[in-house]
Scaffold this active site. Structure first.
Site, mmCIF file in Angstrom:
data_model
loop_
_atom_site.group_PDB
_atom_site.id
_atom_site.type_symbol
_atom_site.label_atom_id
_atom_site.label_comp_id
_atom_site.label_asym_id
_atom_site.label_seq_id
_atom_site.Cartn_x
_atom_site.Cartn_y
_atom_site.Cartn_z
ATOM 1 N N ILE A 1 0.817 -1.218 0.000
ATOM 2 C CA ILE A 1 0.000 0.000 0.000
ATOM 3 C C ILE A 1 0.853 1.270 0.000
ATOM 4 C CG2 ILE A 1 -0.324 0.316 2.505
ATOM 5 C CD1 ILE A 1 -3.361 0.726 1.851
ATOM 6 N N ASP B 1 1.589 -0.200 9.399
ATOM 7 C CA ASP B 1 1.929 1.040 10.109
ATOM 8 C C ASP B 1 3.442 1.320 9.991
ATOM 9 O OD1 ASP B 1 1.695 3.223 11.775
ATOM 10 O OD2 ASP B 1 1.183 2.098 13.587
HETATM 11 N N1 AR6 Z 1 0.815 -3.047 2.331
HETATM 12 C C1 AR6 Z 1 -0.404 -3.630 2.454
HETATM 13 N N2 AR6 Z 1 -0.732 -4.449 3.474
HETATM 14 C C2 AR6 Z 1 0.211 -4.701 4.391
HETATM 15 C C3 AR6 Z 1 1.513 -4.125 4.360
HETATM 16 C C4 AR6 Z 1 1.800 -3.269 3.255
HETATM 17 N N3 AR6 Z 1 2.989 -2.681 3.124
HETATM 18 N N4 AR6 Z 1 2.209 -4.581 5.436
HETATM 19 C C5 AR6 Z 1 1.405 -5.406 6.128
HETATM 20 N N5 AR6 Z 1 0.195 -5.495 5.500
HETATM 21 P P1 AR6 Z 1 -1.259 -5.078 10.583
HETATM 22 P P2 AR6 Z 1 -3.547 -4.614 12.391
HETATM 23 C C6 AR6 Z 1 -1.001 -6.264 5.859
HETATM 24 O O1 AR6 Z 1 -0.615 -5.960 11.582
HETATM 25 O O2 AR6 Z 1 -3.867 -6.056 12.429
HETATM 26 C C7 AR6 Z 1 0.804 -2.295 14.069
HETATM 27 O O3 AR6 Z 1 1.910 -2.582 14.865
HETATM 28 C C8 AR6 Z 1 -0.853 -7.427 6.811
HETATM 29 O O4 AR6 Z 1 -0.344 -8.568 6.138
HETATM 30 O O5 AR6 Z 1 -0.409 -4.092 9.854
HETATM 31 O O6 AR6 Z 1 -4.669 -3.627 12.229
HETATM 32 C C9 AR6 Z 1 0.048 -1.049 14.544
HETATM 33 O O7 AR6 Z 1 0.903 -0.103 15.119
HETATM 34 C C10 AR6 Z 1 -2.294 -7.616 7.261
HETATM 35 O O8 AR6 Z 1 -3.007 -8.343 6.260
HETATM 36 O O9 AR6 Z 1 -2.474 -4.214 11.235
HETATM 37 C C11 AR6 Z 1 -0.930 -1.607 15.531
HETATM 38 O O10 AR6 Z 1 -0.352 -1.726 16.819
HETATM 39 C C12 AR6 Z 1 -2.840 -6.187 7.283
HETATM 40 O O11 AR6 Z 1 -1.893 -5.397 6.557
HETATM 41 C C13 AR6 Z 1 -1.241 -2.985 15.000
HETATM 42 O O12 AR6 Z 1 -0.126 -3.360 14.195
HETATM 43 C C14 AR6 Z 1 -3.017 -5.598 8.672
HETATM 44 O O13 AR6 Z 1 -1.974 -6.034 9.524
HETATM 45 C C15 AR6 Z 1 -2.465 -2.973 14.102
HETATM 46 O O14 AR6 Z 1 -2.763 -4.287 13.736
#
Ligand code: AR6
Length: 177
Positions: free
Chosen positions: A17, A40
């Site tokens: 993203i 994030d």
């Molecule tokens: N582009 C698109 N999707 C992604 C990317 C990327 N570059 N990187 C990861 N994902 P998560 P949450 C996907 O853990 O569950 C953080 O530490 C990933 O594979 O990013 O809402 C924050 O600071 C998954 O499918 O978010 C919060 O503390 C999706 O994004 C916590 O994690 C969401 O995974 C939030 O957790």
């Protein structure tokens, strides 16, 4: 996969993203807006320190709400930071809060006059939301929003894995057939 509902294209792609050039990309943040892992971490790394500076000034964001910063060095002009629920067992308002995260982000994009927005799969990484349930809520909320509001030309889900893309695609196909 892509469908057009009223004036809005809803598109599903696999990718990173942080590379999106939509007007805004959505960050799956935490309530302190202090950065972290997953999407994030990737957004702050790619966008540079300006985004974190703005997050610090905002100070925080409640679960289910959303706030907006500029996109720093990203192609996207804005980052909309929303905080999805941490999944416990589904009986702690997780569905309502996840729906609220998507709706608050879309409301904010519309209020700002943005035309395009990209979402990750909120809450389904570190926050442990089962992806099939989360995808159902995400797609349903977006479909309801575009039937009720004009203004957004493109809503894109950027899924990080082939498996997630497949899950979201099956649900979008089912809910629009
Ligand atoms: N582009 C698109 N999707 C992604 C990317 C990327 N570059 N990187 C990861 N994902 P998560 P949450 C996907 O853990 O569950 C953080 O530490 C990933 O594979 O990013 O809402 C924050 O600071 C998954 O499918 O978010 C919060 O503390 C999706 O994004 C916590 O994690 C969401 O995974 C939030 O957790």
């Amino acid at each position: 996969m892509e469908v057009k509902i009223a004036d809005t294209v809803i598109a599903l792609v696999k990718g990173d993203i942080t590379e999106e050039s939509t007007d805004a990309i959505v960050n799956a943040a935490n309530s302190r807006l202090m950065g972290g892992g997953g999407v994030d971490g990737a957004i702050h790394r790619a966008g540079g320190p300006k985004i974190m500076e703005e997050c610090r000034k905002i100070g925080g964001c409640a679960t289910g709400s959303a706030v907006i910063t500029t996109g720093g060095g990203l192609k996207a002009k804005y980052v909309i930071h929303t905080v999805g629920p941490i999944y416990k067992d589904g009986d702690h308002q997780e569905p309502e809060l996840l729906e609220s995260s998507y709706r608050s982000s879309l409301d904010l994009a519309l209020d700002k006059g943005l035309k395009s927005i990209a979402f990750p799969s909120i809450s389904t990484g570190a926050y442990g939301y089962p992806v099939e349930e989360a995808a159902g809520i995400a797609i349903k909320t977006v479909l309801e929003f575009v039937s009720a509001h004009k203004g957004l030309a493109l809503i894109r889900f950027v899924l990080f894995s082939e498996a997630d893309l497949k899950t979201y695609s099956q649900i979008l196909a089912k809910l629009t057939k």
